[in-house]
Design a protein around this motif. Sequence first.
Motif, mmCIF file in Angstrom:
data_model
loop_
_atom_site.group_PDB
_atom_site.id
_atom_site.type_symbol
_atom_site.label_atom_id
_atom_site.label_comp_id
_atom_site.label_asym_id
_atom_site.label_seq_id
_atom_site.Cartn_x
_atom_site.Cartn_y
_atom_site.Cartn_z
ATOM 1 N N VAL A 68 -3.547 10.500 52.749
ATOM 2 C CA VAL A 68 -2.616 10.440 51.614
ATOM 3 C C VAL A 68 -1.379 9.633 52.006
ATOM 4 O O VAL A 68 -0.596 10.060 52.858
ATOM 5 C CB VAL A 68 -2.211 11.872 51.183
ATOM 6 C CG1 VAL A 68 -1.244 11.824 50.015
ATOM 7 C CG2 VAL A 68 -3.453 12.672 50.821
ATOM 8 N N GLY B 42 4.694 7.495 47.193
ATOM 9 C CA GLY B 42 4.115 8.133 46.004
ATOM 10 C C GLY B 42 3.473 7.181 45.025
ATOM 11 O O GLY B 42 2.732 7.599 44.139
ATOM 12 N N PRO C 132 -5.200 10.042 41.910
ATOM 13 C CA PRO C 132 -4.232 8.934 41.884
ATOM 14 C C PRO C 132 -4.864 7.553 41.837
ATOM 15 O O PRO C 132 -4.186 6.593 41.486
ATOM 16 C CB PRO C 132 -3.438 9.127 43.184
ATOM 17 C CG PRO C 132 -3.605 10.563 43.508
ATOM 18 C CD PRO C 132 -4.993 10.918 43.058
ATOM 19 N N ASP D 23 -0.869 15.801 42.149
ATOM 20 C CA ASP D 23 -0.185 14.551 42.468
ATOM 21 C C ASP D 23 -0.118 13.809 41.140
ATOM 22 O O ASP D 23 -0.925 12.936 40.857
ATOM 23 C CB ASP D 23 -0.961 13.760 43.523
ATOM 24 C CG ASP D 23 -0.114 12.637 44.097
ATOM 25 O OD1 ASP D 23 0.911 12.270 43.473
ATOM 26 O OD2 ASP D 23 -0.472 12.114 45.169
ATOM 27 N N ARG E 207 2.043 15.339 46.573
ATOM 28 C CA ARG E 207 3.151 14.379 46.522
ATOM 29 C C ARG E 207 3.994 14.691 45.283
ATOM 30 O O ARG E 207 4.668 15.667 45.224
ATOM 31 C CB ARG E 207 2.624 12.941 46.508
ATOM 32 C CG ARG E 207 1.898 12.541 47.774
ATOM 33 C CD ARG E 207 1.689 11.038 47.866
ATOM 34 N NE ARG E 207 1.064 10.466 46.673
ATOM 35 C CZ ARG E 207 0.632 9.222 46.580
ATOM 36 N NH1 ARG E 207 0.748 8.421 47.619
ATOM 37 N NH2 ARG E 207 0.071 8.763 45.476
ATOM 38 N N LYS E 208 3.849 13.856 44.249
ATOM 39 C CA LYS E 208 4.763 14.056 43.125
ATOM 40 C C LYS E 208 4.188 15.022 42.084
ATOM 41 O O LYS E 208 2.963 15.136 41.931
ATOM 42 C CB LYS E 208 5.087 12.710 42.464
ATOM 43 C CG LYS E 208 3.861 12.015 41.937
ATOM 44 C CD LYS E 208 4.122 10.554 41.706
ATOM 45 C CE LYS E 208 2.833 9.801 41.488
ATOM 46 N NZ LYS E 208 1.839 9.967 42.514
ATOM 47 N N ASN F 234 6.198 16.479 49.088
ATOM 48 C CA ASN F 234 6.283 16.834 47.661
ATOM 49 C C ASN F 234 7.580 16.343 47.032
ATOM 50 O O ASN F 234 8.630 16.257 47.676
ATOM 51 C CB ASN F 234 6.143 18.351 47.476
ATOM 52 C CG ASN F 234 7.456 19.068 47.686
ATOM 53 O OD1 ASN F 234 8.298 19.112 46.793
ATOM 54 N ND2 ASN F 234 7.672 19.592 48.884
#
Length: 514
Positions: free
Chosen positions: A273, A277, A326, A360, A399-400, A425
Motif C-alpha cells: 500500500v 493517498g 483504489p 480507503d 489510508r484515507k 490513516n
Amino acid sequence: MRLHVAELAAIRDRALAGPGEPATAAQKAKGKLTVRERIGLLLDEGSFREVEPLRRHRATGFGLEAKRPYTDGVVTGWGTVEGRTVFVYAHDFRIFGGALGEAHATKIHKIMDMAIAAGAPLVSLNDGAGARIQEGVTALAGYGGIFQRNTKASGVIPQISVMLGPCAGGAAYSPALTDFVFMVRETSQMFITGPDVVRAVTGEEITQNGLGGADVHAETSGVAHFAYDDEETCLEEVRYLLSMLPSNNRENPPAHGCDDPAGRACQALLDLVPVDGNRPYDMAKVIEEIVDDGDFLEVHERWARNIICALARLDGKVVGIVANQPQSLAGVLDIEASEKAARFVQMCDAFNIPIVTLLDVPGFLPGVDQEHGGIIRHGAKLLYAYCNATVPRISLILRKAYGGAYIVMNSQSIGADLTYAWPTNEIAVMGAEGAANVIFRRQIAAAEDPEAMRTRMVKEYKAELMHPYYAAERGLVDDVIDPAETREVLINSLAMLAGKHADRPSRKHGNPPQ
Ligand SMILES: CCC(=O)SCCNC(=O)CCNC(=O)[C@H](O)C(C)(C)COP(=O)(O)OP(=O)(O)OC[C@H]1O[C@@H](n2cnc3c(N)ncnc32)[C@H](O)[C@@H]1OP(=O)(O)O
C-alpha cells in the motif's frame, strides 16, 4: 411382489431416461449438460434423493393430453454438499423447453417448503422458458407461488440460482429474489422478454447473449454475482460458496481447521500500500495477504469494481469483507458500489457472517449523473444495511476515509464494534485541497500569490486536522496498528466478538431506502 417391483423399475427407468435421444442430442448440441448430469455435479456422489419423479401434468388442450412426460420438466429432491443437506430443483429444457406448468410449479413449491422446514439451502438449476404458454393463468399462478416462497425463505435459508440456459419471464424473476445468481457464458441468458418481443415492441435488434448473457449481467446490470465459462466450473463454484454459508439463519457458517497461523505477520502489507493517498494499488492483494491461505471468493467481481465484496476465512471462520478498491475509480463510492455492498452486508447479517470493512475511500462520486441517478437513496441503502447489521463488525482504515463515505462504511458512530487504523490513516470531512478551497476561499482569492497561499493553507489544514492520530486521540478509532499485525488483530478481535448479541426494538420490518 417381484412383478410389482419389476414394473416399478421399468417406470422408473422411463422417468430417468427422460424425453429421448433427439432431445438430449439437441441439448448437447447447445453445449449444455442434461438435468441429471448437472445434479450429479452439484451434489456429493450418490446422495441425490428425488421427490415426485413420477409426477405428470393433467392439463388439456393444444395437444397436451398426448404429451405427459414423467417429471413434467423439473427434477426435484435433496442430497448433500460436503455432507450437508441441500435441496435442489432443476428444469429439464428437453421437456416443453423447461417451461413451468401447474404440475411443474407444485413440485417446486413442495421442495421449497421442504427446504424451509428442514432449514437447508435451496439451489435451483434454471434452464426454462418461463410460464408454460399452453397452461395460461395456472402457469402464472404457479410462478406466484414460487415468488412468495422465495420471499418467505429470504434470510432464512440460503437460496442460490444457477442459470444454465435461456431463462425468460418468471425463470428470471425468481432468481432475482434469491441470494446469489450464477451464470455460464454463451449458454445461459436471463431476460424478462426475449429478443423477438424486444424487436416487436421497440424495434431494437439484439441477440440473446447481447440482451441477457452472462457478461451483460455480471458486468453491466449486476443481476449475476458470478459468471463462468462452463457448467462444470460453475457448479464446482456453487459447491465452494455453499461451503462458506450456514444451512440456515439459526446456524453459524461452518468453521474449518486452519494451518495458516493466526499470528502470522503480514509484512508484505508494508510495501503493498503506497503511503501517498493518491497512488492506486490492488486491494485484492491486501485481502489475499490477510485471509487464511490467501483464499477468498469475490462476489460480483466484475460489477462495480470500485468496491470488493468477498467471503473468506480468518482462523478457519467465515467472514465477509467489504473493501474499497483504489485501482478502480480511486475506490470512490458510487450508485452501483453502494448497491453492491448494501446487498452483501445484508446477506452477511442474515446468515451470521461477521463483516470486516477495509477503508480507503475518497468519498462519494460527485456529478450530475450520480445525483440524478439517485446516489442519495442508493448510498442510503449501504448506510441502512450497516446500521441494521447486528453481526460482529470491524473496520480498518488503511489510508484515507473522507466525508459521508467514511460514516457510511461502518464507522464507529453507526455501530462498528471495533475500529482500527494504520498509521497512514487520514480521516476528514474531505481531502485537504478541497477543504482549503472552501474554508480559505477568501484568503486565497485576496492573496498576492494565490497558489502560494493555497499551498500554505492546505499544509496548515493537514497539520491541524489530518494527522493519523487525530481520530485515535478522540477515541474514534480504537487503536492505530502496524499493518503487519493486521491479521492477528482481526482474528483476535473476531474471537472476542464471537458471542456478540444485539437486540433491536420490536417492529414488523424496517422501511429501507429503495
Ligand atoms: C411469469 C411470466 C412469464 O414467465 S412470461 C414468459 C413466457 N415465456 C416466454 O416469453 C419465452 C418464450 N420462449 C422463448 O422466447 C424461447 O423459446 C427461448 C426461451 C428464448 C428459448 O429459445 P430456443 O433455445 O430457440 O428454444 P425453442 O424456442 O426452440 O424452444 C424449445 C421448445 O420449448 C417450447 N417452448 C419455449 N417456450 C415455451 C413456453 N413459454 N411455453 C411452452 N413451451 C415453450 C418451444 O415450443 C419448443 O418446443 P418444441 O421442442 O418445438 O416442442
